[in-house]
Every structure is written in structure tokens, then in C-alpha cells.
Design a protein around this motif. Structure first.
Motif, PDB file in Angstrom:
ATOM      1  N   ALA A  67       0.851  -1.190   0.000  1.00  0.00           N
ATOM      2  CA  ALA A  67       0.000   0.000   0.000  1.00  0.00           C
ATOM      3  C   ALA A  67       0.886   1.239   0.000  1.00  0.00           C
ATOM      4  O   ALA A  67       1.679   1.439   0.922  1.00  0.00           O
ATOM      5  CB  ALA A  67      -0.916   0.014   1.217  1.00  0.00           C
ATOM      6  N   ASP A  68       0.759   2.039  -1.036  1.00  0.00           N
ATOM      7  CA  ASP A  68       1.447   3.329  -1.116  1.00  0.00           C
ATOM      8  C   ASP A  68       0.454   4.380  -0.620  1.00  0.00           C
ATOM      9  O   ASP A  68      -0.421   4.831  -1.362  1.00  0.00           O
ATOM     10  CB  ASP A  68       1.876   3.599  -2.556  1.00  0.00           C
ATOM     11  CG  ASP A  68       2.739   4.846  -2.681  1.00  0.00           C
ATOM     12  OD1 ASP A  68       2.854   5.594  -1.690  1.00  0.00           O
ATOM     13  OD2 ASP A  68       3.289   5.077  -3.768  1.00  0.00           O
ATOM     14  N   LYS A  95      10.134   1.108   3.859  1.00  0.00           N
ATOM     15  CA  LYS A  95       9.335   0.412   2.859  1.00  0.00           C
ATOM     16  C   LYS A  95       7.857   0.697   3.053  1.00  0.00           C
ATOM     17  O   LYS A  95       7.429   1.230   4.085  1.00  0.00           O
ATOM     18  CB  LYS A  95       9.574  -1.103   2.946  1.00  0.00           C
ATOM     19  CG  LYS A  95       9.162  -1.701   4.289  1.00  0.00           C
ATOM     20  CD  LYS A  95       9.520  -3.180   4.389  1.00  0.00           C
ATOM     21  CE  LYS A  95       8.591  -4.065   3.601  1.00  0.00           C
ATOM     22  NZ  LYS A  95       7.246  -4.141   4.230  1.00  0.00           N
ATOM     23  N   LEU A  96       7.085   0.332   2.060  1.00  0.00           N
ATOM     24  CA  LEU A  96       5.639   0.425   2.149  1.00  0.00           C
ATOM     25  C   LEU A  96       5.098  -0.686   3.039  1.00  0.00           C
ATOM     26  O   LEU A  96       5.731  -1.731   3.214  1.00  0.00           O
ATOM     27  CB  LEU A  96       5.022   0.305   0.754  1.00  0.00           C
ATOM     28  CG  LEU A  96       5.480   1.329  -0.294  1.00  0.00           C
ATOM     29  CD1 LEU A  96       4.886   0.984  -1.652  1.00  0.00           C
ATOM     30  CD2 LEU A  96       5.103   2.739   0.119  1.00  0.00           C
ATOM     31  N   LEU A  97       3.923  -0.474   3.603  1.00  0.00           N
ATOM     32  CA  LEU A  97       3.222  -1.549   4.298  1.00  0.00           C
ATOM     33  C   LEU A  97       2.893  -2.632   3.275  1.00  0.00           C
ATOM     34  O   LEU A  97       2.308  -2.347   2.219  1.00  0.00           O
ATOM     35  CB  LEU A  97       1.947  -1.011   4.940  1.00  0.00           C
ATOM     36  CG  LEU A  97       2.164  -0.037   6.108  1.00  0.00           C
ATOM     37  CD1 LEU A  97       0.949   0.850   6.293  1.00  0.00           C
ATOM     38  CD2 LEU A  97       2.456  -0.801   7.380  1.00  0.00           C
ATOM     39  N   LEU A 113      -4.090  -7.269   1.387  1.00  0.00           N
ATOM     40  CA  LEU A 113      -3.620  -5.954   1.808  1.00  0.00           C
ATOM     41  C   LEU A 113      -4.497  -5.377   2.914  1.00  0.00           C
ATOM     42  O   LEU A 113      -3.991  -4.746   3.850  1.00  0.00           O
ATOM     43  CB  LEU A 113      -3.582  -5.013   0.608  1.00  0.00           C
ATOM     44  CG  LEU A 113      -2.905  -3.669   0.834  1.00  0.00           C
ATOM     45  CD1 LEU A 113      -1.481  -3.845   1.342  1.00  0.00           C
ATOM     46  CD2 LEU A 113      -2.910  -2.842  -0.442  1.00  0.00           C
ATOM     47  N   MET A 114      -5.804  -5.592   2.849  1.00  0.00           N
ATOM     48  CA  MET A 114      -6.686  -5.096   3.903  1.00  0.00           C
ATOM     49  C   MET A 114      -6.324  -5.723   5.255  1.00  0.00           C
ATOM     50  O   MET A 114      -6.321  -5.045   6.291  1.00  0.00           O
ATOM     51  CB  MET A 114      -8.140  -5.402   3.561  1.00  0.00           C
ATOM     52  CG  MET A 114      -8.685  -4.672   2.341  1.00  0.00           C
ATOM     53  SD  MET A 114      -8.655  -2.870   2.500  1.00  0.00           S
ATOM     54  CE  MET A 114      -7.150  -2.471   1.595  1.00  0.00           C
ATOM     55  N   THR A 115      -6.015  -7.012   5.254  1.00  0.00           N
ATOM     56  CA  THR A 115      -5.608  -7.675   6.493  1.00  0.00           C
ATOM     57  C   THR A 115      -4.294  -7.107   7.004  1.00  0.00           C
ATOM     58  O   THR A 115      -4.132  -6.845   8.208  1.00  0.00           O
ATOM     59  CB  THR A 115      -5.477  -9.187   6.265  1.00  0.00           C
ATOM     60  OG1 THR A 115      -6.739  -9.709   5.837  1.00  0.00           O
ATOM     61  CG2 THR A 115      -5.056  -9.896   7.541  1.00  0.00           C
ATOM     62  N   TYR A 193      -0.817  -0.790  -4.465  1.00  0.00           N
ATOM     63  CA  TYR A 193      -2.087  -0.073  -4.489  1.00  0.00           C
ATOM     64  C   TYR A 193      -1.882   1.325  -3.911  1.00  0.00           C
ATOM     65  O   TYR A 193      -1.400   1.476  -2.787  1.00  0.00           O
ATOM     66  CB  TYR A 193      -3.136  -0.817  -3.664  1.00  0.00           C
ATOM     67  CG  TYR A 193      -3.619  -2.097  -4.302  1.00  0.00           C
ATOM     68  CD1 TYR A 193      -4.803  -2.132  -5.027  1.00  0.00           C
ATOM     69  CD2 TYR A 193      -2.884  -3.275  -4.178  1.00  0.00           C
ATOM     70  CE1 TYR A 193      -5.251  -3.311  -5.613  1.00  0.00           C
ATOM     71  CE2 TYR A 193      -3.321  -4.456  -4.767  1.00  0.00           C
ATOM     72  CZ  TYR A 193      -4.505  -4.464  -5.479  1.00  0.00           C
ATOM     73  OH  TYR A 193      -4.939  -5.626  -6.068  1.00  0.00           O
ATOM     74  N   HIS A 194      -2.258   2.330  -4.675  1.00  0.00           N
ATOM     75  CA  HIS A 194      -2.115   3.714  -4.230  1.00  0.00           C
ATOM     76  C   HIS A 194      -3.380   4.131  -3.481  1.00  0.00           C
ATOM     77  O   HIS A 194      -4.496   3.984  -3.987  1.00  0.00           O
ATOM     78  CB  HIS A 194      -1.865   4.631  -5.422  1.00  0.00           C
ATOM     79  CG  HIS A 194      -0.565   4.353  -6.114  1.00  0.00           C
ATOM     80  ND1 HIS A 194       0.597   5.017  -5.802  1.00  0.00           N
ATOM     81  CD2 HIS A 194      -0.244   3.454  -7.069  1.00  0.00           C
ATOM     82  CE1 HIS A 194       1.580   4.551  -6.552  1.00  0.00           C
ATOM     83  NE2 HIS A 194       1.098   3.604  -7.329  1.00  0.00           N
ATOM     84  N   MET A 195      -3.188   4.667  -2.272  1.00  0.00           N
ATOM     85  CA  MET A 195      -4.309   5.040  -1.416  1.00  0.00           C
ATOM     86  C   MET A 195      -4.037   6.382  -0.746  1.00  0.00           C
ATOM     87  O   MET A 195      -2.885   6.814  -0.627  1.00  0.00           O
ATOM     88  CB  MET A 195      -4.530   3.981  -0.322  1.00  0.00           C
ATOM     89  CG  MET A 195      -4.794   2.588  -0.822  1.00  0.00           C
ATOM     90  SD  MET A 195      -5.024   1.436   0.567  1.00  0.00           S
ATOM     91  CE  MET A 195      -5.210  -0.101  -0.341  1.00  0.00           C
TER      92      MET A 195
END
Length: 290
Positions: A67-68, A95-97, A113-115, A193-195
Motif C-alpha cells: 500500500a502506497d 518500505k511500504l506496508l 492488503l486489507m488484512t 495499491y495507491h491510497m
């Protein structure tokens, strides 16, 4: 002070190798072969090469997801990063998550990714910990028994800046349009995934990262939280680029950090076509800041 916020027996992780067909405008991946244990997957994560970074077909060790996340706080823009020591690669990176995608979620990697975000992105207020939502979907609350939630407020994640090129799992188009790259040093496919993160108005917000490790005595995995070492960093952005300033967020205050001998992970390295060839890239000097 560090506390243990969860203990559980290790889940038997299974994934599959990933066959990738890449062309100039589209990348398609397909899970193939027998289920792989975590150890078997690691054995396959050996460096590879491709002749043409824009068009190729090959089989990779695994699918990873990240996740970015951008965040606006006190009229400034930031990207959320975590610190990771990588003894196997001899470096330490911001780093990103992120996480490895298990076999049963390879067609829907956003679920993985949600988890990961529910377990690792922890936002505390004076009234409790903020539960999270992605669009209209509530994230899991894995630490509800030990970290009481704020009953009236939550944080919100929304899609942001989808990639121009399509990514498909078999015939399923990933509608969120994550950025995809094949990381040659680890023989893996990575989806980013960009958020954008939005939080309610609160002057005492703290941002922390829960770190999970194996307890050698009990054999259980334990998630630990340490207010002295929050390990969730806000990297400041100016016009979308890092300016070399790094902070933690504690009770609403930005606390400047001095990253020593730390790199940015390969997610920020130069990408050619669908390929990233570097292990990491340099953290920008603060002298570049305006």
C-alpha cells in the motif's frame, strides 16, 4: 514501553508460483503448480534476468502486495513508511506496508492488503484506537481485545491514482489498477495499491506500527507495540517527491527523525517497463529540501 497486543499460533502459510505474461500495455498473472510453503517460496526467490523488460513470459516465486499511502497533516503531505532490517540482503530499508499473498487470495490480492493494514497501521487518539475503512468496507480489528477502539470515529482509506496499464489475474481485471512490477533480485511479482489516508479531526493523533515476531519459547507469533519506537514514519513530500524529511507522529506532534544508513526499498527504485532491477535506492539528502 513495549506491550504484547496479540499472540497466536502460526498459520500454515501456503501460496503458489506465479506465471506472468507481460506486454507493452498489459500484464497477466496466473497461479500455477502445487501449493508452496513459506520456506519453499523463499527457496525460489533467487535472482533472475529478462531480455526485454516490456514483453516477456516467465514463472515467478510469489506475489507480493503493498500500500502506497499518502497522508495530509498540518497542511503538509506525507507518505507512510515502515522500517525493516533485512539481514538476508545486508541492508535496512524504509518500505511500504506490505505482505505476501496466500494461495486462496491470489485472485483478490486487495483482501490480503486489507488484512495487513488492519494488523500494521495503528492510529491512536485520546478516546481509543481508530478502526479503519477502505471505501465502504470495514477493516478487521485484530487487536480489539487489547486495544479499545474509539466508538465514534474511524480512519478512511480511498483509492488514489490508479496505474495506467492493466493488470489481470487470469481473465479478471484488477479494477483498482495497482502498479505492477517484477522484482528481478527476488523473482517476484509486486502489486502496489495507491491510497489516501483521511483521519477525523483530532489534535492528539499518534501513528504506530505493530511488529510481529516468533517467540522462541512458546513457538507463538506475537504482535508487539512500542510507544518509544512507533516505527511508522511520515516521509514528507513536496510536489509528490521525497524532500529528505522524516517524522513520527506522537500525540499530534511531528517528531523529526534522522535516518542513518537507511535506504528506500525497491518499490521506489527506477522501473523499466515492468521490471525493477535494484535491491533498494538511496534515501534523499535533506539538502535537496526547499
Amino acid at each position: 514501553m513495549a506491550i504484547i497486543i496479540a499472540r497466536h499460533n502460526p498459520v500454515i502459510f501456503k501460496t503458489q508460483a506465479i506465471q506472468v505474461q507481460a506486454g507493452p500495455e498489459l500484464l497477466r498473472y496466473t497461479p500455477v503448480g502445487d501449493p508452496l510453503s513459506f520456506e519453499q517460496m523463499l527457496q525460489l526467490r533467487q535472482p533472475i534476468q529478462v531480455d526485454d523488460p516490456t514483453q516477456f513470459e516467465l514463472t515467478l516465486a510469489n506475489l507480493g502486495v503493498s500500500a502506497d499511502i499518502t497522508f495530509h497533516w498540518q497542511q503538509r503531505d506525507f507518505r507512510l513508511l515502515v522500517r525493516q532490517q533485512r539481514p538476508d540482503r545486508g541492508d535496512e530499508v524504509l518500505k511500504l506496508l506490505s505482505g505476501y499473498v496466500p494461495a486462496h487470495e491470489l485472485r483478490l490480492p486487495l483482501l490480503t492488503l486489507m488484512t495487513e493494514l488492519a494488523e500494521e497501521l495503528l492510529l491512536e487518539t485520546g478516546q481509543g484506537w481508530l478502526p479503519g475503512r477502505y471505501q465502504e468496507i470495514w477493516l478487521p480489528t485484530p487487536y480489539a481485545d487489547t486495544l479499545p477502539t474509539d466508538p465514534n470515529r474511524w480512519f478512511h482509506l480511498s483509492p488514489h491514482q490508479g496505474a495506467a496499464r492493466a493488470v489481470l489475474c487470469r481473465e479478471l481485471n484488477l479494477l483498482e489498477r495497482p502498479r505492477a512490477y517484477v522484482h528481478l533480485p527476488t523473482n517476484s511479482l509486486q502489486l502496489v495499491y495507491h491510497m489516501h489516508l483521511s483521519v477525523p479531526r483530532c489534535a492528539d493523533l499518534s501513528a504506530l506500527h505493530a511488529d510481529e515476531s516468533l517467540d522462541p519459547q512458546s513457538g507463538q507469533l506475537q504482535a508487539e507495540l512500542d510507544w518509544q519506537h512507533p516505527d511508522l514514519y511520515l516521509a514528507e513530500l513536496v510536489d509528490g517527491e521525497f524532500n529528505g524529511q522524516l517524522f513520527t507522529l506522537i500525540k499530534g506532534e511531528l517528531v523529526a527523525q534522522q535516518p542513518n544508513q537507511v535506504y528506500l526499498s525497491e518499490a521506489f527504485a527506477h522501473q523499466t517497463g515492468w521490471v525493477v532491477a535494484d535491491e533498494h535506492c538511496a534515501w534523499p539528502s535533506t539538502s535537496a529540501a526547499p
